[in-house]
Design an enzyme around this catalytic site. Structure first.
Site, PDB file in Angstrom:
ATOM      1  N   GLU A  40       0.827  -1.205   0.000  1.00  0.00           N
ATOM      2  CA  GLU A  40       0.000   0.000   0.000  1.00  0.00           C
ATOM      3  C   GLU A  40       0.868   1.265   0.000  1.00  0.00           C
ATOM      4  O   GLU A  40       1.903   1.321   0.669  1.00  0.00           O
ATOM      5  CB  GLU A  40      -0.888  -0.023   1.247  1.00  0.00           C
ATOM      6  CG  GLU A  40      -1.814   1.168   1.410  1.00  0.00           C
ATOM      7  CD  GLU A  40      -2.632   1.096   2.692  1.00  0.00           C
ATOM      8  OE1 GLU A  40      -3.538   1.939   2.852  1.00  0.00           O
ATOM      9  OE2 GLU A  40      -2.378   0.208   3.538  1.00  0.00           O
ATOM     10  N   LYS A 108      -9.110   3.902  -2.232  1.00  0.00           N
ATOM     11  CA  LYS A 108      -9.501   3.161  -1.031  1.00  0.00           C
ATOM     12  C   LYS A 108     -10.842   3.667  -0.494  1.00  0.00           C
ATOM     13  O   LYS A 108     -11.026   4.863  -0.267  1.00  0.00           O
ATOM     14  CB  LYS A 108      -8.415   3.325   0.029  1.00  0.00           C
ATOM     15  CG  LYS A 108      -8.559   2.437   1.252  1.00  0.00           C
ATOM     16  CD  LYS A 108      -7.331   2.601   2.148  1.00  0.00           C
ATOM     17  CE  LYS A 108      -7.343   1.664   3.329  1.00  0.00           C
ATOM     18  NZ  LYS A 108      -6.115   1.825   4.160  1.00  0.00           N
ATOM     19  N   CYS A 140      -5.833  -2.749   1.790  1.00  0.00           N
ATOM     20  CA  CYS A 140      -5.677  -2.949   3.237  1.00  0.00           C
ATOM     21  C   CYS A 140      -7.019  -3.120   3.962  1.00  0.00           C
ATOM     22  O   CYS A 140      -7.667  -4.145   3.819  1.00  0.00           O
ATOM     23  CB  CYS A 140      -4.850  -1.798   3.806  1.00  0.00           C
ATOM     24  SG  CYS A 140      -4.117  -2.160   5.439  1.00  0.00           S
TER      25      CYS A 140
END
Length: 271
Positions: A40, A108, A140
């Site tokens: 990430e 995200k 994530c």
């Protein structure tokens, strides 16, 4: 299909260092590698609020352009994360960069508490066709929500790619989550995490992994830097869905406007 998991440490806010290591990994990948996946926000690390305004870049900025040149030279693709600056709004973004250009961009959607106020959350899920299979990206914390991977499944994903920045003590959480997300959607899932120390005392947990459509682990890394090539047997996609199909048999569907683009991308907007 051969995918290289590039589990690296990084330097928060040091784009030059992180980019150099990224380009080196691309330049030294095996000749038959199809895709490299990095952690990430690989290019910028987890920059502070003060740093973000200075180092966040647009997706056509110099760092991504350097990655684009590198993958074109090696004739390989890469999934790379960055702090994206879109006209002053900053997103935690991961890109699928191919020799032909950016095939997929994902922002995200589920921000970890410490990210809120730094990044704007994304408003959609997206899949794209790449080398004959449909792929989607998550980042994530996204994988801790079954709906995120199910959104990609609803969009036809056969391969879920996860850029990860998971830290202690939460490593076991993502090990369980990535296996479940693969099994639930009968898709391959590949997660690449960061290792080493970060700012503010964070210790990143490693544990990068590749999981098949039955939820079986094909590879799991330890806590040190490593590069591991995993070969995916795409015939397992058909085998996993032969006798029963979770997506076909489900009775509840995610809401939101779904669209298909001429370039093969599919999107599901979050209502």
């Amino acid at each position: 299909m051969k995918i290289e998991l590039v589990q690296l440490s990084g330097r928060d806010g040091d784009t030059a260092y992180n980019l150099e290591r990224t380009l080196q990994a691309i330049a030294t990948c095996a000749v038959d590698t199809d895709l490299l996946i990095f952690p990430e926000t690989q290019l910028m690390g987890f920059a502070s609020a003060q740093q973000l305004a200075e180092i966040a870049e647009p997706v056509n900025g110099p760092s991504v352009q350097a990655v684009q040149r590198a993958v074109h030279e090696r004739n390989v693709s890469a999934v790379i994360g960055l702090a994206e600056n879109d006209s002053g709004t900053v997103y935690n973004t991961s890109l699928l960069v191919t020799p032909q250009g950016i095939a997929l961009s994902y922002r995200k959607t589920h921000l970890w508490p410490s990210e809120r106020g730094l990044f704007q959350q994304g408003d959609r899920y997206v899949t794209a066709l790449w080398k004959g299979i449909r792929v989607g990206i998550l980042i994530c914390y996204d994988i801790e929500f079954p709906e995120s991977a199910r959104a990609l499944g609803q969009l036809g994903a056969e391969l879920i790619l996860v850029t990860n920045g998971n830290m202690d003590p939460y490593g076991p959480v993502h090990r369980t989550a990535i296996m479940a997300r693969a099994q639930e959607n009968q898709a391959f899932a590949v997660m690449v995490n960061r290792v080493g120390d970060g700012d503010e005392g964070l210790v990143f947990a490693g544990g990068s992994a590749a999981v098949d459509p039955f939820g079986r682990t094909l590879f799991e890394a330890g806590r040190a830097e490593c590069r591991q090539v995993v070969e995916l047997d795409l015939d397992l996609l058909r085998t996993a869905r032969h006798e029963y199909d979770y997506l076909g048999d489900r009775r509840l569907f995610l809401t939101g406007d779904q669209s298909e683009h001429d370039d093969g991308r599919r999107e599901l907007l979050i209502p």
